[in-house]
Scaffold this motif. Structure first.
Motif, PDB file in Angstrom:
ATOM      1  N   LEU A 161      -2.757   8.534   9.029  1.00 26.26           N
ATOM      2  CA  LEU A 161      -2.710   7.128   9.409  1.00 26.26           C
ATOM      3  C   LEU A 161      -3.881   6.370   8.810  1.00 26.26           C
ATOM      4  O   LEU A 161      -3.711   5.291   8.234  1.00 26.26           O
ATOM      5  CB  LEU A 161      -2.718   7.002  10.934  1.00 26.26           C
ATOM      6  N   LEU A 162      -5.082   6.921   8.905  1.00 29.41           N
ATOM      7  CA  LEU A 162      -6.253   6.277   8.316  1.00 29.41           C
ATOM      8  C   LEU A 162      -6.167   6.236   6.802  1.00 29.41           C
ATOM      9  O   LEU A 162      -6.601   5.261   6.175  1.00 29.41           O
ATOM     10  CB  LEU A 162      -7.530   6.995   8.756  1.00 29.41           C
ATOM     11  N   LYS A 163      -5.612   7.266   6.205  1.00 30.72           N
ATOM     12  CA  LYS A 163      -5.456   7.293   4.755  1.00 30.72           C
ATOM     13  C   LYS A 163      -4.518   6.176   4.298  1.00 30.72           C
ATOM     14  O   LYS A 163      -4.789   5.486   3.320  1.00 30.72           O
ATOM     15  CB  LYS A 163      -4.928   8.657   4.320  1.00 30.72           C
ATOM     16  N   GLY A 164      -3.428   5.986   5.010  1.00 32.51           N
ATOM     17  CA  GLY A 164      -2.495   4.912   4.670  1.00 32.51           C
ATOM     18  C   GLY A 164      -3.084   3.544   4.920  1.00 32.51           C
ATOM     19  O   GLY A 164      -2.913   2.622   4.117  1.00 32.51           O
ATOM     20  N   LEU A 165      -3.798   3.388   6.027  1.00 32.39           N
ATOM     21  CA  LEU A 165      -4.407   2.095   6.334  1.00 32.39           C
ATOM     22  C   LEU A 165      -5.489   1.724   5.333  1.00 32.39           C
ATOM     23  O   LEU A 165      -5.700   0.543   5.054  1.00 32.39           O
ATOM     24  CB  LEU A 165      -4.988   2.103   7.748  1.00 32.39           C
ATOM     25  N   PHE A 166      -6.165   2.709   4.756  1.00 31.01           N
ATOM     26  CA  PHE A 166      -7.191   2.427   3.758  1.00 31.01           C
ATOM     27  C   PHE A 166      -6.576   1.739   2.548  1.00 31.01           C
ATOM     28  O   PHE A 166      -7.088   0.733   2.055  1.00 31.01           O
ATOM     29  CB  PHE A 166      -7.893   3.724   3.336  1.00 31.01           C
ATOM     30  N   TRP A 167      -5.455   2.260   2.052  1.00 30.18           N
ATOM     31  CA  TRP A 167      -4.835   1.660   0.870  1.00 30.18           C
ATOM     32  C   TRP A 167      -4.232   0.302   1.180  1.00 30.18           C
ATOM     33  O   TRP A 167      -4.253  -0.605   0.335  1.00 30.18           O
ATOM     34  CB  TRP A 167      -3.795   2.607   0.291  1.00 30.18           C
ATOM     35  N   ILE A 168      -3.692   0.124   2.373  1.00 29.92           N
ATOM     36  CA  ILE A 168      -3.160  -1.183   2.759  1.00 29.92           C
ATOM     37  C   ILE A 168      -4.295  -2.198   2.837  1.00 29.92           C
ATOM     38  O   ILE A 168      -4.164  -3.335   2.366  1.00 29.92           O
ATOM     39  CB  ILE A 168      -2.400  -1.087   4.101  1.00 29.92           C
ATOM     40  N   ALA A 169      -5.439  -1.800   3.399  1.00 27.16           N
ATOM     41  CA  ALA A 169      -6.587  -2.700   3.494  1.00 27.16           C
ATOM     42  C   ALA A 169      -7.131  -3.031   2.110  1.00 27.16           C
ATOM     43  O   ALA A 169      -7.518  -4.182   1.840  1.00 27.16           O
ATOM     44  CB  ALA A 169      -7.677  -2.076   4.360  1.00 27.16           C
ATOM     45  N   LEU A 170      -7.170  -2.068   1.222  1.00 28.09           N
ATOM     46  CA  LEU A 170      -7.658  -2.311  -0.138  1.00 28.09           C
ATOM     47  C   LEU A 170      -6.742  -3.279  -0.875  1.00 28.09           C
ATOM     48  O   LEU A 170      -7.212  -4.194  -1.564  1.00 28.09           O
ATOM     49  CB  LEU A 170      -7.754  -0.982  -0.885  1.00 28.09           C
ATOM     50  N   PHE A 171      -5.444  -3.107  -0.732  1.00 26.63           N
ATOM     51  CA  PHE A 171      -4.475  -4.012  -1.349  1.00 26.63           C
ATOM     52  C   PHE A 171      -4.611  -5.425  -0.777  1.00 26.63           C
ATOM     53  O   PHE A 171      -4.599  -6.413  -1.518  1.00 26.63           O
ATOM     54  CB  PHE A 171      -3.061  -3.460  -1.129  1.00 26.63           C
ATOM     55  N   GLY A 172      -4.757  -5.529   0.528  1.00 27.15           N
ATOM     56  CA  GLY A 172      -4.936  -6.833   1.169  1.00 27.15           C
ATOM     57  C   GLY A 172      -6.218  -7.519   0.728  1.00 27.15           C
ATOM     58  O   GLY A 172      -6.238  -8.733   0.512  1.00 27.15           O
TER      59      GLY A 172
END
Length: 72
Positions: free
Chosen positions: A37-48
């Protein structure tokens, strides 16, 4: 010489093996769920963050500046 034991057969000197094993199992399951979950949220946050930076750059370029430099 007699040894005293509890009715369930344990000596009562600490928590039991199964409780420790259960706690370890729960912690490992929690880490197994939270890690991806944290791994996925990291990439979403970076994209945002990249989209937000691009939007701020666009706004700063397209803003009307009466006192700013003008292109010739």
């Amino acid at each position: 010489m007699t040894t005293s034991t509890n009715p369930n057969g344990t000596t009562g000197n600490g928590i039991g093996f199964w409780k420790v094993l259960g706690i370890i199992a729960v912690v490992l399951l929690a880490l197994a769920m939270v890690g991806p979950l944290l791994k996925g949220l990291f990439w979403i946050a970076l994209f945002g963050l990249a989209i937000y930076g691009g939007w701020m750059l666009y706004r700063s370029r397209s803003a009307n500046r009466p006192n700013g430099p003008t292109s010739v």
